[in-house]
Write an enzyme that holds these catalytic residues in place. Structure first.
Site, PDB file in Angstrom:
ATOM      1  CG  ASP A   1      38.769  14.021  45.309  1.00 44.20           C
ATOM      2  OD1 ASP A   1      38.658  13.822  44.079  1.00 44.20           O
ATOM      3  OD2 ASP A   1      37.799  14.151  46.090  1.00 44.20           O
TER       4      ASP A   1
ATOM      5  CG  ASP B   1      52.044  -2.742  51.885  1.00 38.59           C
ATOM      6  OD1 ASP B   1      50.840  -2.477  51.709  1.00 38.59           O
ATOM      7  OD2 ASP B   1      52.745  -3.331  51.039  1.00 38.59           O
TER       8      ASP B   1
ATOM      9  CG  ASP C   1      52.145  -6.501  44.692  1.00 38.18           C
ATOM     10  OD1 ASP C   1      52.268  -5.640  45.578  1.00 38.18           O
ATOM     11  OD2 ASP C   1      51.396  -7.496  44.803  1.00 38.18           O
TER      12      ASP C   1
HETATM   13  C1  NOJ Z   1      52.110  -6.127  48.429  1.00 33.34           C
HETATM   14  C2  NOJ Z   1      51.482  -4.771  48.331  1.00 33.34           C
HETATM   15  O1  NOJ Z   1      52.442  -3.804  48.649  1.00 33.34           O
HETATM   16  C3  NOJ Z   1      50.300  -4.779  49.251  1.00 33.34           C
HETATM   17  O2  NOJ Z   1      49.740  -3.504  49.425  1.00 33.34           O
HETATM   18  C4  NOJ Z   1      49.285  -5.749  48.703  1.00 33.34           C
HETATM   19  O3  NOJ Z   1      48.219  -5.856  49.603  1.00 33.34           O
HETATM   20  C5  NOJ Z   1      49.897  -7.137  48.490  1.00 33.34           C
HETATM   21  N1  NOJ Z   1      51.186  -7.076  47.891  1.00 33.34           N
HETATM   22  C6  NOJ Z   1      49.016  -7.963  47.590  1.00 33.34           C
HETATM   23  O4  NOJ Z   1      49.057  -7.461  46.297  1.00 33.34           O
END
Ligand code: NOJ
Length: 559
Positions: free
Chosen positions: A21, A335, A204
């Site tokens: 930041d 993720d 994505d």
């Molecule tokens: C996969 C992405 O890596 C994830 O972070 C996201 O929530 C979902 N696709 C929806 O875009």
């Protein structure tokens, strides 16, 4: 094998909200990234994959985009972006943007138009269906699909009294890729970014863009209320046609790198997505090795990954794609929980196991991805109650599973272990307030272990995980066998060791990794007795025909 710069590169993923930041608002930003480019240069990476920085209401932290050609004000301006791109290029670092085009935000102007009336020109940009009559005569959603973020995948819209599809949150309506206007809009937007000089796209959930047009009900898995939408949306009927069109119209015109996030992808499908004939993408992210600790309540559990299964899965990908397609190699991303906490030891052997895991994945065939903080051995965070979490997936899962009768403490235990927020705590730069990430109040808690684990300390210690990763990256540049060598698994049923060889144009490499806290006896394959140690995470200088590998030891021997 054909050489390519994206095969020889190491990619570093930045999740901008949590990286650095620069203006004290508690949220990481683009100028923060620019400030830290020299750090990345020291690490030695070639490419940055930048998670979304576009205009977004942040229902899913930027994966819900309301304007593809504008920067989210919290992250800065387009001028800031241009400066970051040019500063990265000056240092020989490429920038790959996240492309989120399975869905937009519901605040995107296309959707605002689309939902306004059935005959609006944008109506068909999204997937609208009437409800159907249930057995009791009441109207229900068009089918039983569930969203990947809990709840149904359809949302009823009062205005036109129809339902729209959202595989993720209800603020992420799915685009209708059957509509060629949608495809052309996406392609020209991609072209716009490429003309600006970016170096590629991470796409994505690209495997979900082609839906089965019958929209059938899907089987309901045990412990679930809704049908498994993945069944009729992953690797759908026209996905390869759409990607070939994208390739012809856009990608093939530039010297770029592309990687598709492909949930539900099998090796057979991957050979099409990532074929070496360059007709679609360069590579995909597969999930099979990350899903090995899934269980009754899907990802929400605290099961441990079984090493024999892990070897079987990763080896399948290595063998099957050899000479046909290209692998991406990863343990972490925004993720996934932190790999040292998942597969290593985040206490006594934290640094050693972080180095071991890095060795194990970087010595395979494919393009390695490092997620911010992995090079420090960052760990999962000690989250408390659900109020500590920020991630929509975790929060929704907590609500749905507790409503279904699961004990709050049980689900919390699972969320603490598996939540995506483990990857999203601020990058730990130094041992000062908030780990030097911000001078304000961070948007999510800082992991209290920042006093011990931080970049400043790592840079001062030649034995740190950071310098070990630097070496992994450097070795890749020096030894073509690390990039191109053919993989072969050894001792497939061994429960503690992961050992494999690589071979390329007369060079041969052996990697052996101990995945346990115990010392484990190892017999060096005969041909490697004459080999030399290329890399060791315990400063082993030479090998014996048989010896004990130390806990979490990693060793690379070259002939
Ligand atoms: C996969 C992405 O890596 C994830 O972070 C996201 O929530 C979902 N696709 C929806 O875009």
């Amino acid at each position: 094998m054909c050489s390519a710069w994206w095969k020889e590169s190491v990619v570093y993923q930045i999740y901008p909200r949590s990286f650095m930041d620069s203006n004290g608002d508690g949220v990481g930003d683009i100028n923060g990234i620019t400030q830290k480019l020299d750090y990345l240069k020291t690490l030695g990476i070639d490419v940055i994959w930048l998670s979304p920085v576009y205009q977004s209401p942040n229902d899913d932290n930027g994966y819900d985009i309301s304007d593809y050609q504008a920067i989210m004000p919290e992250f800065g301006t387009m001028e800031d972006f241009d400066r970051m791109l040019s500063e990265a290029h000056k240092r020989g670092i490429k920038i790959v943007m996240d492309l989120v085009v399975n869905h937009t935000s519901d605040e995107h102007s296309w959707f605002v138009e689309s939902r306004s009336s059935v005959d609006n020109p944008y109506r068909d940009y999204y997937i609208w269906k009437p409800g159907k009559k249930g057995e009791d005569g009441r109207e229900t959603a068009p089918n039983n699909w569930g969203s990947f973020f809990s709840g149904p995948a359809w949302e009823y819209d009062e205005k036109t009294q129809m339902y729209f599809l959202h595989l993720f949150s209800k603020k992420q309506p799915d685009l209708n890729w059957e509509n060629d206007k949608v495809r052309n809009e996406v392609f020209s937007m991609m072209d716009w970014w490429l003309k600006k000089g970016i170096d590629g796209f991470r796409m994505d959930v690209i495997s979900l863009i082609s839906k089965n047009q019958d929209f059938p009900d899907a089987p309901v898995k045990e412990n679930s209320i809704y049908g498994d939408a993945g069944r009729y949306t992953a690797n759908g009927p026209r996905v390869h046609e759409f990607l070939k069109e994208m390739n012809q119209k856009v990608l093939s015109k530039y010297d770029i790198m592309t990687v598709g996030e492909a949930s539900g992808v099998t090796v057979e499908e991957a050979k099409k997505y990532a074929s070496l004939d360059n007709s679609e993408l360069n590579m995909v992210f597969q999930f099979e090795h990350m899903d090995l600790d899934g269980g009754e309540t899907f990802k929400w559990n605290d099961k441990k990954i079984d090493l024999v299964e892990l070897k079987k899965t990763l080896s399948k990908w290595q063998y099957e794609l050899e000479g046909k397609a290209w692998n991406s190699l990863y343990w972490n991303n925004h993720d996934q929980p932190r790999i040292v906490s998942r597969l290593g030891d985040d206490t006594v052997y934290r640094e050693r196991s972080a180095k071991m895991l890095g060795t194990c994945i970087h010595m395979m065939q494919g393009t390695p991805y490092i997620y911010q903080g992995e090079e420090l051995g960052m760990t999962n965070a000690p989250f408390g109650g659900i109020e500590d979490f920020r991630d929509i997936e975790s929060i929704n899962a907590f609500r749905e599973l507790t409503q279904n009768g699961m004990e709050a403490e049980t689900i919390l235990k699972y969320i603490r272990y598996k939540s995506r927020d483990n990857a999203r705590t601020p990058f730990q730069w130094e041992d000062g307030p908030f780990a030097g990430f911000t001078t304000g109040t961070p948007w999510i808690m800082v992991n209290p272990n920042y006093k011990e684990i931080n970049a400043k300390k790592a840079l001062e210690n030649p034995e740190s995980v950071f310098y070990y990763y630097q070496k992994l990256i450097k070795l890749r540049k020096e030894k073509p066998v690390i990039v191109y060598g053919r993989y072969e698994l050894l001792m497939e049923d061994h429960k503690a060791l992961y050992a494999y060889t690589r071979e390329y144009e007369g060079e041969k490499l052996l990697t052996v990794c101990n995945f346990t806290k115990e010392s484990v006896e190892f017999e060096l394959p005969e041909e490697f007795i004459k080999g030399t140690v290329l890399l060791s995470n315990v400063n082993r200088q030479k090998t014996e025909p048989s010896f004990a590998l130390e806990p979490y030891e990693a060793l690379v021997v070259i002939l």
